[in-house]
Design a protein around this motif. Structure first.
Motif, PDB file in Angstrom:
ATOM      1  N   GLY A 271      -1.274 -12.610   9.449  1.00 58.29           N
ATOM      2  CA  GLY A 271       0.048 -13.208   9.409  1.00 58.29           C
ATOM      3  C   GLY A 271       0.662 -13.195   8.023  1.00 58.29           C
ATOM      4  N   VAL A 272       0.374 -12.132   7.257  1.00 58.97           N
ATOM      5  CA  VAL A 272       0.940 -12.017   5.907  1.00 58.97           C
ATOM      6  C   VAL A 272       1.872 -10.818   5.864  1.00 58.97           C
ATOM      7  CG1 VAL A 272      -1.052 -13.115   4.815  1.00 58.97           C
ATOM      8  CG2 VAL A 272      -1.006 -10.624   5.087  1.00 58.97           C
ATOM      9  N   HIS A 273       2.812 -10.850   4.933  1.00 52.87           N
ATOM     10  CA  HIS A 273       3.785  -9.762   4.856  1.00 52.87           C
ATOM     11  C   HIS A 273       3.250  -8.637   3.977  1.00 52.87           C
ATOM     12  CE1 HIS A 273       7.611  -7.806   5.261  1.00 52.87           C
ATOM     13  NE2 HIS A 273       7.680  -7.633   3.950  1.00 52.87           N
ATOM     14  N   GLY A 274       3.504  -7.414   4.422  1.00 49.16           N
ATOM     15  CA  GLY A 274       3.087  -6.247   3.659  1.00 49.16           C
ATOM     16  C   GLY A 274       4.188  -5.213   3.609  1.00 49.16           C
ATOM     17  N   VAL A 275       4.174  -4.410   2.543  1.00 44.26           N
ATOM     18  CA  VAL A 275       5.128  -3.321   2.373  1.00 44.26           C
ATOM     19  C   VAL A 275       4.342  -2.018   2.311  1.00 44.26           C
ATOM     20  CG1 VAL A 275       6.994  -2.341   0.991  1.00 44.26           C
ATOM     21  CG2 VAL A 275       6.705  -4.829   1.116  1.00 44.26           C
ATOM     22  N   VAL A 276       4.687  -1.086   3.181  1.00 38.19           N
ATOM     23  CA  VAL A 276       4.017   0.208   3.236  1.00 38.19           C
ATOM     24  C   VAL A 276       4.966   1.263   2.675  1.00 38.19           C
ATOM     25  CG1 VAL A 276       2.924   1.945   4.696  1.00 38.19           C
ATOM     26  CG2 VAL A 276       2.745  -0.486   5.295  1.00 38.19           C
ATOM     27  N   PHE A 277       4.542   1.911   1.603  1.00 34.54           N
ATOM     28  CA  PHE A 277       5.322   3.011   1.029  1.00 34.54           C
ATOM     29  C   PHE A 277       4.786   4.327   1.595  1.00 34.54           C
ATOM     30  CE2 PHE A 277       6.412  -0.347  -1.811  1.00 34.54           C
ATOM     31  CZ  PHE A 277       7.650  -0.010  -2.352  1.00 34.54           C
ATOM     32  N   MET A 278       5.690   5.137   2.118  1.00 33.08           N
ATOM     33  CA  MET A 278       5.337   6.438   2.680  1.00 33.08           C
ATOM     34  C   MET A 278       6.288   7.495   2.117  1.00 33.08           C
ATOM     35  SD  MET A 278       4.764   5.662   6.741  1.00 33.08           S
ATOM     36  CE  MET A 278       3.193   5.081   7.371  1.00 33.08           C
ATOM     37  N   PRO A 279       5.807   8.741   1.956  1.00 36.85           N
ATOM     38  CA  PRO A 279       6.719   9.815   1.560  1.00 36.85           C
ATOM     39  C   PRO A 279       7.788  10.038   2.627  1.00 36.85           C
ATOM     40  CG  PRO A 279       4.430  10.476   1.247  1.00 36.85           C
ATOM     41  CD  PRO A 279       4.409   9.205   2.035  1.00 36.85           C
TER      42      PRO A 279
ATOM     43  N   CYS B 109       0.845  -1.191   0.000  1.00 34.46           N
ATOM     44  CA  CYS B 109       0.000   0.000   0.000  1.00 34.46           C
ATOM     45  C   CYS B 109       0.876   1.234   0.000  1.00 34.46           C
ATOM     46  CB  CYS B 109      -0.965   0.017   1.190  1.00 34.46           C
ATOM     47  SG  CYS B 109      -0.267   0.654   2.736  1.00 34.46           S
ATOM     48  N   ALA B 110       0.303   2.343  -0.430  1.00 30.10           N
ATOM     49  CA  ALA B 110       0.965   3.644  -0.380  1.00 30.10           C
ATOM     50  C   ALA B 110       0.085   4.556   0.460  1.00 30.10           C
ATOM     51  CB  ALA B 110       1.154   4.217  -1.781  1.00 30.10           C
ATOM     52  N   SER B 111       0.607   5.014   1.584  1.00 28.06           N
ATOM     53  CA  SER B 111      -0.191   5.850   2.474  1.00 28.06           C
ATOM     54  C   SER B 111       0.705   6.427   3.551  1.00 28.06           C
ATOM     55  CB  SER B 111      -1.313   5.036   3.127  1.00 28.06           C
ATOM     56  OG  SER B 111      -1.955   5.768   4.149  1.00 28.06           O
TER      57      SER B 111
ATOM     58  N   ALA C 272      -2.550   3.289   5.963  1.00 25.33           N
ATOM     59  CA  ALA C 272      -1.332   2.542   6.290  1.00 25.33           C
ATOM     60  C   ALA C 272      -1.481   1.823   7.628  1.00 25.33           C
ATOM     61  CB  ALA C 272      -0.141   3.484   6.328  1.00 25.33           C
ATOM     62  N   GLN C 273      -2.084   2.480   8.593  1.00 27.45           N
ATOM     63  CA  GLN C 273      -2.221   1.878   9.911  1.00 27.45           C
ATOM     64  C   GLN C 273      -3.211   0.723   9.904  1.00 27.45           C
ATOM     65  OE1 GLN C 273      -2.642   4.993  12.951  1.00 27.45           O
ATOM     66  NE2 GLN C 273      -1.437   6.347  11.649  1.00 27.45           N
ATOM     67  N   GLY C 274      -4.332   0.895   9.181  1.00 21.88           N
ATOM     68  CA  GLY C 274      -5.271  -0.205   9.047  1.00 21.88           C
ATOM     69  C   GLY C 274      -4.661  -1.381   8.303  1.00 21.88           C
ATOM     70  N   PHE C 275      -3.930  -1.079   7.235  1.00 17.50           N
ATOM     71  CA  PHE C 275      -3.220  -2.092   6.446  1.00 17.50           C
ATOM     72  C   PHE C 275      -2.261  -2.875   7.337  1.00 17.50           C
ATOM     73  CE2 PHE C 275       0.626  -3.220   4.148  1.00 17.50           C
ATOM     74  CZ  PHE C 275       0.193  -3.779   2.958  1.00 17.50           C
ATOM     75  N   ALA C 276      -1.469  -2.178   8.149  1.00 21.37           N
ATOM     76  CA  ALA C 276      -0.485  -2.829   9.003  1.00 21.37           C
ATOM     77  C   ALA C 276      -1.155  -3.732  10.037  1.00 21.37           C
ATOM     78  CB  ALA C 276       0.378  -1.777   9.690  1.00 21.37           C
ATOM     79  N   PHE C 277      -2.227  -3.252  10.647  1.00 22.42           N
ATOM     80  CA  PHE C 277      -2.947  -4.033  11.650  1.00 22.42           C
ATOM     81  C   PHE C 277      -3.477  -5.331  11.047  1.00 22.42           C
ATOM     82  CE2 PHE C 277      -6.165  -5.280  14.613  1.00 22.42           C
ATOM     83  CZ  PHE C 277      -5.835  -4.718  15.837  1.00 22.42           C
ATOM     84  N   VAL C 278      -4.022  -5.242   9.841  1.00 21.58           N
ATOM     85  CA  VAL C 278      -4.606  -6.411   9.195  1.00 21.58           C
ATOM     86  C   VAL C 278      -3.519  -7.388   8.742  1.00 21.58           C
ATOM     87  CG1 VAL C 278      -6.003  -7.171   7.249  1.00 21.58           C
ATOM     88  CG2 VAL C 278      -6.690  -5.159   8.544  1.00 21.58           C
ATOM     89  N   CYS C 279      -2.375  -6.875   8.294  1.00 22.28           N
ATOM     90  CA  CYS C 279      -1.253  -7.768   7.953  1.00 22.28           C
ATOM     91  C   CYS C 279      -0.898  -8.651   9.144  1.00 22.28           C
ATOM     92  CB  CYS C 279      -0.026  -6.961   7.536  1.00 22.28           C
ATOM     93  SG  CYS C 279      -0.048  -6.341   5.844  1.00 22.28           S
ATOM     94  N   ARG C 280      -0.802  -8.034  10.300  1.00 23.46           N
ATOM     95  CA  ARG C 280      -0.456  -8.805  11.500  1.00 23.46           C
ATOM     96  C   ARG C 280      -1.556  -9.791  11.851  1.00 23.46           C
ATOM     97  NH1 ARG C 280       0.585  -5.672  17.067  1.00 23.46           N
ATOM     98  NH2 ARG C 280      -1.688  -5.491  16.897  1.00 23.46           N
ATOM     99  N   HIS C 281      -2.813  -9.377  11.690  1.00 16.33           N
ATOM    100  CA  HIS C 281      -3.933 -10.268  12.009  1.00 16.33           C
ATOM    101  C   HIS C 281      -3.904 -11.532  11.155  1.00 16.33           C
ATOM    102  CE1 HIS C 281      -8.016 -11.617  12.917  1.00 16.33           C
ATOM    103  NE2 HIS C 281      -8.222 -11.719  11.610  1.00 16.33           N
TER     104      HIS C 281
END
Length: 435
Positions: free
Chosen positions: A110-118, A92-94, A99-108
């Motif tokens: 158990g999948v890996h995610g990459v968060v792009f931020m400025p 995701c890009a945020s 980004a925070q919702g994405f991160a929480f759900v990744c942990r829930h």
């Protein structure tokens, strides 16, 4: 979703497409309960008394990530994993709530995610995203602005075969955000139907979802969409009849500062009138933030305060006797912004103004000026802008007072004293340069 003909709305008369959407949202809500309990729907006594109405607040600022964004992210992941995407990397890009919702759900899951931020993302937001995702996310800081960050995320998806999780413009995201409406239907007192549902709008995922779910329960005229004045993407699109990309966006209300509403979301919202979209000044939103913090102990981000700020714009006469649901969409407020928010609120209320004065360079000139101020006037800022003038000097002065009418008296006194001055409070270009 299809529109009900004007004057022919009857609760419970959903179309087949609306029934299918409602069933999908109900399934999403049931699955969501594995993540968190419904956010509260609270009758706010303070606002209800002010407007002579029943004002309910749907408290999305009390979700696990302090915004509704976790709902759409969860629903997207849930469906993507069921379709076989579990072994792929989610992206995701945020720089904010997505980004925070994405991160929480990744942990829930158990999948890996990459968060792009400025690169310019405040450290507080980076730390919160990392806290929610833990070892399941990687944060990459790319570019000075979001567009550069978003392009990097898209390039990463193409290069790695990852899964892009959009912030709002996707059917599964819309379905997830609509669970807000599903919850409030169950939480409303028996027999109570809202006369007005007030929602903030950024990319349009929340409003597209909620209006779809409530299509057979709330008259189409009973929806009100709120946008900041500096980012009117839905209103301009409804006025034009097609999606409009804004040339400029004021990013102050960062959770709703979107330059282009989602294409799919607009298709679901185009049946509404542009008059149902209310534009709110950024400084007026600051008044709501400070008031709700001081009186109710509620911490709201600018986008989360939009729907409550709209009530003040509507006023007592238009709200009296009605049942209103206002969605407080988020509470991720960085308290380092509080001085700026208080400053903006005072300026909007007419309690603080900035002037550039032309003052004589002679002994006693400052003392003479101070004698012009009233008992309730206070100097908040004083700065010489031009110190080398022979006879006169330019001075920037900020004055706070307790009642806005005090400035009427003060300007009259300035005029009578022959003082040359310019009020730059509402001069955006000039005030940004010198304040």
């Amino acid at each position: 979703m299809t529109a009900h003909p004007a004057g022919q709305f009857s609760p419970g008369q959903a179309t087949a497409a609306e029934r299918d959407f409602i069933a999908g949202v109900d399934a999403a809500q049931e699955a969501l309960r594995a993540l968190f309990a419904p956010t509260p729907l609270q009758l706010n006594e303070h606002l209800s008394a002010r407007y002579g109405a029943q004002i309910f607040l749907k408290r999305e600022d009390l979700s696990p990530v302090r915004s509704y964004k976790i709902r759409g992210a969860f629903n997207f992941f849930r469906k993507a994993i069921a379709a076989g995407a579990e072994g792929r990397v989610f992206v995701c890009a945020s720089a904010g709530n997505h980004a925070q919702g994405f991160a929480f759900v990744c942990r829930h899951f158990g999948v890996h995610g990459v968060v792009f931020m400025p690169v310019t993302t405040p450290q507080q937001k980076i730390d919160k995203t990392r806290m929610f995702g833990g070892p399941f996310i990687t944060i990459r800081l790319v570019g000075d602005i979001f567009d550069q960050c978003y392009k990097a995320a898209r390039d990463h998806v193409e290069a790695t075969g990852g899964v892009m999780v959009p912030p709002f413009d996707h059917a599964d995201i819309i379905e997830g955000q609509a669970t807000v409406a599903a919850e409030l239907v169950a939480q409303l007192p028996e027999g109570v139907t809202p006369d007005l549902v007030v929602m903030p709008v950024g990319g349009g995922g929340l409003s597209a979802g909620m209006t779809g779910y409530l299509a057979d329960r709330v008259d189409p005229s009973g929806f009100l969409f709120c946008e900041p004045e500096g980012a009117p993407s839905l209103k301009r699109s409804l006025e034009s009849g097609h999606v409009v990309t804004l040339d400029q966006v004021d990013n102050f209300v960062d959770g709703a500062a979107v330059g282009r509403i989602g294409d799919l979301n607009f298709e679901r919202l185009r049946r509404f009138s542009a008059e149902q979209t209310l534009l709110l000044p950024e400084n007026a939103i600051c008044v709501t933030i400070t008031e709700m913090l001081n009186l109710e102990g509620m911490v709201l981000e600018p986008a989360g305060a939009l729907s409550i700020a709209a009530l003040e714009e509507l006023g007592h006469d238009r709200l009296a006797g009605k049942t209103v649901v206002a969605v407080t969409s988020g509470g991720n407020f960085d308290f380092e912004r509080l001085p700026d928010v208080k400053e903006r609120a005072m300026r909007h209320l007419g309690l603080k103004k900035y002037f550039i004065l032309r003052m004589a360079q002679r002994p006693g000139a400052l003392k003479d000026f101070l004698a012009l101020l009233g008992e309730e006037d206070d100097i908040a800022r004083f700065e010489y802008l031009k110190k080398s003038a022979r006879n006169f000097g330019s001075i920037l002065i900020g004055i706070e007072t307790k009642r806005p009418e005090n400035f009427v008296r003060l300007k009259t006194v300035f005029d009578e004293a022959g003082l040359r001055y310019q009020d730059i409070t509402d001069n955006e270009i000039l005030s940004n340069l010198v304040i």
